[in-house]
Design a protein around this motif. Structure first.
Motif, PDB file in Angstrom:
ATOM      1  N   MET A 183       1.027  -3.417   5.513  1.00 23.05           N
ATOM      2  CA  MET A 183      -0.404  -3.680   4.760  1.00 23.05           C
ATOM      3  C   MET A 183       1.081  -3.987   3.093  1.00 23.05           C
ATOM      4  O   MET A 183       1.059  -2.820   1.726  1.00 23.05           O
ATOM      5  CB  MET A 183      -0.668  -1.951   4.658  1.00 23.05           C
ATOM      6  CG  MET A 183      -2.208  -2.813   3.565  1.00 23.05           C
ATOM      7  SD  MET A 183      -3.496  -1.279   3.713  1.00 23.05           S
ATOM      8  CE  MET A 183      -4.955  -1.750   2.380  1.00 23.05           C
ATOM      9  N   CYS A 212       1.000  -1.089  -0.385  1.00 22.08           N
ATOM     10  CA  CYS A 212      -0.156  -0.381   0.493  1.00 22.08           C
ATOM     11  C   CYS A 212       0.671   1.263   0.243  1.00 22.08           C
ATOM     12  O   CYS A 212       1.605   0.892   0.795  1.00 22.08           O
ATOM     13  CB  CYS A 212      -0.680  -0.167   1.695  1.00 22.08           C
ATOM     14  SG  CYS A 212      -1.819   1.014   1.338  1.00 22.08           S
ATOM     15  N   GLU A 214      -0.010   4.649   0.212  1.00 28.06           N
ATOM     16  CA  GLU A 214      -0.841   5.672   0.834  1.00 28.06           C
ATOM     17  C   GLU A 214      -0.628   5.085   2.509  1.00 28.06           C
ATOM     18  O   GLU A 214      -1.342   4.442   3.149  1.00 28.06           O
ATOM     19  CB  GLU A 214      -2.229   6.013   0.688  1.00 28.06           C
ATOM     20  CG  GLU A 214      -2.212   6.702  -0.603  1.00 28.06           C
ATOM     21  CD  GLU A 214      -2.743   7.887  -0.401  1.00 28.06           C
ATOM     22  OE1 GLU A 214      -2.799   8.494  -0.092  1.00 28.06           O
ATOM     23  OE2 GLU A 214      -2.641   8.597  -1.350  1.00 28.06           O
ATOM     24  N   PHE A 215       0.337   6.228   3.300  1.00 25.75           N
ATOM     25  CA  PHE A 215       0.975   5.917   4.720  1.00 25.75           C
ATOM     26  C   PHE A 215      -0.962   5.240   5.705  1.00 25.75           C
ATOM     27  O   PHE A 215      -1.528   7.226   5.855  1.00 25.75           O
ATOM     28  CB  PHE A 215       1.028   6.779   5.547  1.00 25.75           C
ATOM     29  CG  PHE A 215       2.011   6.856   6.296  1.00 25.75           C
ATOM     30  CD1 PHE A 215       3.267   5.986   6.048  1.00 25.75           C
ATOM     31  CD2 PHE A 215       0.868   6.418   7.911  1.00 25.75           C
ATOM     32  CE1 PHE A 215       3.741   5.929   7.759  1.00 25.75           C
ATOM     33  CE2 PHE A 215       2.518   5.866   8.876  1.00 25.75           C
ATOM     34  CZ  PHE A 215       3.780   5.590   9.155  1.00 25.75           C
ATOM     35  N   HIS A 250       0.689   0.784   8.682  1.00 26.15           N
ATOM     36  CA  HIS A 250       0.685   0.825   6.787  1.00 26.15           C
ATOM     37  C   HIS A 250       1.629   0.327   5.849  1.00 26.15           C
ATOM     38  O   HIS A 250       1.422  -0.568   5.177  1.00 26.15           O
ATOM     39  CB  HIS A 250       0.597   2.482   6.453  1.00 26.15           C
ATOM     40  CG  HIS A 250       1.130   2.564   5.638  1.00 26.15           C
ATOM     41  ND1 HIS A 250       0.336   2.735   4.061  1.00 26.15           N
ATOM     42  CD2 HIS A 250       2.982   3.306   4.978  1.00 26.15           C
ATOM     43  CE1 HIS A 250       1.740   3.154   2.766  1.00 26.15           C
ATOM     44  NE2 HIS A 250       2.781   3.416   3.607  1.00 26.15           N
TER      45      HIS A 250
HETATM   46 CU1  CUA Z   1      -3.642   0.633   3.238  1.00 30.47          CU
HETATM   47 CU2  CUA Z   1      -1.694   2.118   3.462  1.00 30.47          CU
END
Ligand code: CUA
Ligand code: RUQ
Length: 692
Positions: free
Chosen positions: A682, A671, A673-674, A679
């Protein structure tokens, strides 16, 4: 380094003096200040800490006033949205006014990894693919003129449209989620001026073709197919311009070619188009240049185009009766060319839907006053703006008062019969915008100024109509300008943004190419005053539309499972493969000759499920990714290393990612986006097993 800085400062000052002098020379002295005779109230004293800041920063009273007028504290919101083109970045920029804060870049014609646009997200890949020209996959554009959807000609804040000048495409952006919903390639034209104008109820979006394209008689233009040797004679016979009225459906967010029509035009350079309302309802206006029909040829013993296309003192304002054109199409008087109904030039002349009026010297810009009565054109090579009056135009047409016809037989009205005024403004007048008091503002590219003038009744009811009222120097080389809800029946006045091409010495230098300069100007009083300089670090923005913020009503979160790219009845369709937590799975099966690995995946803080995806080399991998968050801003992004894949999914959104697993290996995905403290966790793996 410091020496260089000093030099550039000096140059800047010298240039500014020169520019001011040029402006003065061109248009006479600026209007004098009115000196108030009343006794001034005692000056209130500012608290010392504020006065200290002012002193320390070396600010003038004008600076402080400008700061107070533009500063929008965090948590407070702007009064207007400015929707600006991003020029040859191919994108659109959203800016708040008066703070001049950049709020968003919208990916339109150019892939944009941050928004997951064109990097594996199938819906966006399809948009870009569908709007390509059949010869190659186009991933760039040149946006010029945004337009906002209208109801009764007034901006309604629902949709925004932008064109690609380079490849004759048009895009529709929903202002509910600021995403593109459709891009269409416009048939039979090769360019268009990156623009769009909407009919009063957004039934059609219209634009002209800019540089004419070769047309096969009765068949139009097809990229990569239509060919004639480029000669002056061929140019007159086989090259054609056009204006397209492309139907738009608000309920689906799609353009509809089957309900659209085109009008064939002579091979002049059709520039900017606008559709009228009120007294000009049913009419469209389109300025043009190069009525000389020059083609250049500098190494072939000819003058450059800039000379040969600027010979005549007049070009032609195109006056189009589009309501009648629509009727003509209904009666079947069209030829189908490349999927669109085309009214040929001969039919347009015969059916009296096309007229010309002379317009001074290589004009630019085509704008309409709030009343819908005045059509204003900038002279470009003539220091005036010409103001046409639709009442006079309609009368002259009814009386059949023509001075003759052009090379193709289009009737030409007499200049004196159709104009209300010609105002000398400054050097290089280009575009006009209007306020709520019946004044026009014109950008003067060469004399570096914005000049304010009064219109006539019913827009302006004062006693000095059609007169220059004020002028302000800008920095530097202004192209467009924008005032809130101009070119509509309800302009709001208050602010004007000068969209300047050069910033020269206004900002910290960032190499040899400076940012462009948007200057915010206060137009609420009799005198204009400069409020703010804003560097624009993306493309060359040409034009912007400004709309009251209260008209923009975006959604906050997508309904769960929504596909943002499929609009049904004005709402979002549910993605057919949307799932909820617990329904995740992987299936591998054969589609024809291809092995397909399908993955139903969810994203929620802070994991993807499944987090291991196994497939075989050569598989077509399809991931249906559902962001099952319902919290505002809880966006996740999904990227696979080595695969050039980056997809951003907002809360509630489901999207399809498609790619061929063409190389064996194990690849991480994660992922981008923080999104939470975990995160970084992820993440997952894509295993591509080598084919046996
Ligand atoms: Cu969902 Cu970083
Ligand atoms: S243009 S600077 Cu609108 Cu494309 Cu005039």
């Amino acid at each position: 380094m410091s020496k260089k800085r000093n030099n550039s400062r000096k140059n800047g000052v010298r240039r500014r003096d020169f520019l001011v002098a040029a402006g003065g020379l061109a248009a006479g002295a600026a209007a004098g200040y009115i000196i108030s005779k009343s006794v001034a109230p005692p000056t209130p004293v500012l608290p010392t800490d504020i006065q200290n800041i002012i002193n320390q920063r070396g600010l003038s009273p004008e600076h402080v006033t400008a700061a107070l007028k533009t500063y929008v504290p965090g948590g407070m919101q702007d009064e207007f949205y400015m929707i600006s083109s991003g020029g040859h970045s191919g994108q659109v920029i959203i800016i708040g006014i008066p703070s001049m804060r950049i709020l968003k870049y919208i990916a339109v014609f150019t892939p944009e990894p941050w928004q997951g646009y064109g990097y594996g997200n199938k819906a966006t890949m399809n948009l870009l693919e569908k709007a390509s020209n059949g010869i190659r996959y186009l991933t760039l554009g040149d946006t010029h003129h945004p337009e906002i959807s209208r109801t009764n000609a007034v901006y309604d804040g629902e949709w925004c449209f932008i064109g690609d000048k380079l490849n004759a495409r048009k895009a529709a952006i929903s202002l509910k989620d600021f995403r593109v919903k459709d891009i269409v390639r416009l048939p039979n034209i090769q360019n268009q001026h990156g623009g769009a104008c909407a009919s009063p109820n957004t039934e059609y979006i219209a634009c002209g073709s800019q540089f004419p394209a070769p047309w096969e008689p009765g068949k139009g233009y097809k990229p990569g197919v239509t060919y004639y040797p480029l000669t002056e004679a061929n140019y007159k016979d086989y090259w054609r311009g056009a204006t397209i009225f492309i139907a738009f459906d608000r309920n689906t967010g799609k353009f509809d070619l089957s309900r659209s029509f085109e009008i064939e035009l002579p091979p002049y350079v059709q520039d900017l188009e606008i559709i009228g309302w009120g007294p000009s309802d049913g009419w469209a206006f389109l300025n043009s240049f190069n009525t000389e029909m020059a083609i250049g040829g500098t190494l072939e013993g000819k003058d450059p185009l800039e000379i040969s296309a600027s010979q005549r003192d007049f070009d032609y304002l195109h006056i189009i009766n589009w309501k009648k054109a629509e009727q003509i199409v209904r009666e079947g008087k069209y030829v189908e060319m490349n999927g669109v109904k085309v009214i040929t030039l001969d039919t347009a002349i015969e059916e009296e839907i096309l007229f010309f009026a002379p317009e001074p010297k290589s004009p630019h810009g085509c704008d309409i006053s709030a009343s819908g009565r005045y059509i204003v054109i900038g002279g470009k090579l003539d220091p005036t703006v010409t103001i046409y009056d639709i009442e006079k135009i309609k009368q002259a047409i009814a009386d059949r008062r023509f001075e003759g016809e052009d090379y193709y037989g289009v009737p030409v009205l007499r200049f004196e019969d159709v104009t209300a005024a010609k105002i000398e403004v400054g050097l290089g007048p280009l575009h006009n915008e209007f306020d709520d008091k019946g004044n026009g503002y014109v950008s003067c590219f060469i004399s570096n100024e914005v000049v304010k003038y009064s219109l006539g009744p019913p827009d302006y009811t004062g006693d000095d109509p059609f007169t220059v009222q004020d002028r302000i120097t800008i920095h530097y080389n202004i192209g467009h300008l924008a005032t809130p809800e101009s070119d509509s029946p309800e302009p709001k006045g208050k602010y004007l943004v000068a969209l300047n091409k050069w910033s020269i010495d206004r900002f910290e230098p960032v190499g040899t190419l400076h940012p462009q300069n948007f200057q915010l100007i206060d137009i609420s009083g009799d005198k204009m005053s400069l409020l703010y300089d804003m560097p624009i670090p993306l493309g060359e923005p040409h034009y912007a539309k400004i709309i009251s913020a209260d008209k923009i009503r975006p959604i906050t979160v997508y309904p769960l499972g929504a596909d943002p790219y499929v609009i049904v009845n004005g709402g979002y369709a549910t993605h057919p493969q949307a799932i909820n937590v617990g329904e995740e799975r992987i299936e591998r099966r054969k589609e024809g000759d291809t092995w397909v690995t399908e993955v139903w995946m969810t994203a929620i803080r802070s994991h993807f499920t499944p987090d291991i995806v196994r497939c075989v080399e050569g598989d077509l991998v399809r991931i249906y990714l559902s962001n099952v968050e319902t919290t505002r801003d809880a966006t996740h992004a999904f990227a696979i290393s080595e695969f050039n894949i980056m997809v951003s999914i907002d809360p509630g959104e489901t999207t399809t990612i498609e790619f061929v697993a063409d190389k064996p290996g194990v690849y991480s995905f994660y992922c981008v986006e923080f999104c939470s403290p975990l995160h970084l966790e992820m993440a997952g793996y894509l295993e591509v097993r080598p084919k046996e």
